[in-house]
Write a protein that holds these residues in place. Sequence first.
Motif, short mmCIF file in Angstrom:
data_model
loop_
_atom_site.label_atom_id
_atom_site.label_comp_id
_atom_site.label_asym_id
_atom_site.label_seq_id
_atom_site.Cartn_x
_atom_site.Cartn_y
_atom_site.Cartn_z
N VAL A 1 0.84 -1.20 0.00
CA VAL A 1 0.00 0.00 0.00
C VAL A 1 0.87 1.25 0.00
O VAL A 1 0.60 2.22 -0.72
N HIS A 2 1.92 1.24 0.80
CA HIS A 2 2.82 2.40 0.86
C HIS A 2 3.43 2.69 -0.50
O HIS A 2 3.42 3.84 -0.98
N ARG A 3 3.95 1.65 -1.15
CA ARG A 3 4.62 1.89 -2.44
C ARG A 3 3.63 2.25 -3.53
O ARG A 3 3.90 3.11 -4.37
N ASP A 4 2.47 1.61 -3.56
CA ASP A 4 1.46 1.93 -4.57
C ASP A 4 1.04 3.40 -4.48
O ASP A 4 0.86 4.08 -5.49
N ARG A 5 0.89 3.89 -3.26
CA ARG A 5 0.50 5.30 -3.09
C ARG A 5 1.62 6.23 -3.52
O ARG A 5 1.37 7.28 -4.11
N LEU A 6 2.84 5.84 -3.23
CA LEU A 6 3.98 6.64 -3.67
C LEU A 6 4.05 6.71 -5.19
O LEU A 6 4.25 7.79 -5.78
N MET A 7 3.85 5.59 -5.86
CA MET A 7 3.89 5.56 -7.31
C MET A 7 2.72 6.32 -7.92
O MET A 7 2.85 6.93 -9.00
N ALA A 8 1.58 6.31 -7.26
CA ALA A 8 0.43 7.08 -7.74
C ALA A 8 0.74 8.58 -7.69
O ALA A 8 0.31 9.35 -8.57
N GLU A 9 1.48 9.01 -6.66
CA GLU A 9 1.88 10.41 -6.59
C GLU A 9 2.83 10.76 -7.73
O GLU A 9 2.74 11.85 -8.32
N LEU A 10 3.73 9.84 -8.07
CA LEU A 10 4.65 10.09 -9.17
C LEU A 10 3.92 10.15 -10.51
O LEU A 10 4.38 10.80 -11.45
N ASP A 11 2.78 9.47 -10.60
CA ASP A 11 1.99 9.50 -11.82
C ASP A 11 1.52 10.92 -12.12
O ASP A 11 1.46 11.33 -13.29
N GLY A 12 1.21 11.68 -11.07
CA GLY A 12 0.81 13.06 -11.28
C GLY A 12 1.97 13.93 -11.75
O GLY A 12 1.77 14.89 -12.50
N GLU A 13 3.17 13.59 -11.33
CA GLU A 13 4.36 14.35 -11.71
C GLU A 13 4.86 13.95 -13.11
O GLU A 13 5.38 14.79 -13.85
N PHE A 14 4.67 12.68 -13.44
CA PHE A 14 5.11 12.17 -14.74
C PHE A 14 3.96 11.42 -15.40
O PHE A 14 3.97 10.18 -15.47
#
Length: 249
Positions: free
Chosen positions: A175-188
């Motif tokens: 869950v921690h990593r999925d949320r982190l990657m979802a945040e990066l999706d907004g940046e990239f």
Amino acid sequence: MVPPPASAEGVSRVAGYEIEEELLAAPSGSGPAVRIAGVDEVGRGAWAGPVVVCAAVTDLSPPPVLPGRGKKTVALTDSKLLTEAHRASFAELLPEWLTGHAIGASSPEEIDELGMTEALKRAAVRALEALPVRPDIVILDGKHDFLSRPWRVRCEIKADQRSVTVAAASVLAKVHRDRLMAELDGEFPGYGFADSAGYPSPVHQKALQEHGPTPHHRLSWSYMDDLPAWRHLKKHRDPLAGEGQLSLL
């Protein structure tokens, strides 16, 4: 006798305390394993993002369960066997139930420089050292001990399906990593990080061909050889740093 996990009608591969009970009962020259930490990782095979490790400690009480359909309940187990919604719900409940947990990570830069085995070790040590109390023994999911001394380690294949402690770590890390990657999706945008979490989905591979790697990609990996326009960005690690590397699968 350690209490069994709460029942979960209709749910297979429910994690219990099988491994923890063995550790508590077995004599050891290193002393009793009173405090047992479960450790699991996520992101080992991704092309982008960090590798994340969670360390979790329980009081060996029955874990929380989620309401299912009808009279059924959803029990804690390997995060890959749970739906995204169930993982998110468990991630809300587990911190209050666990006696301690912590997250550690290694960045793509560390993975490129050190290799996955050392990156995993560093992430795991960061998580373990952040626990409120140092564990007597660590249960690792899998057959490879990437921690070793000074940590006392028990490796178990499919520990995330057999150990409540490891299952909790599995869910929280995912869950921690999925949320982190979802945040990066907004940046990239365009790389599909929110859906693929940095793994090589068709959307991700197409974006790499068209736009090249982001600062969050692992540039030492072989997929860079298949990107002619961006191959010059590939990083080359010292061969000695790759000795004893774990499989990415």
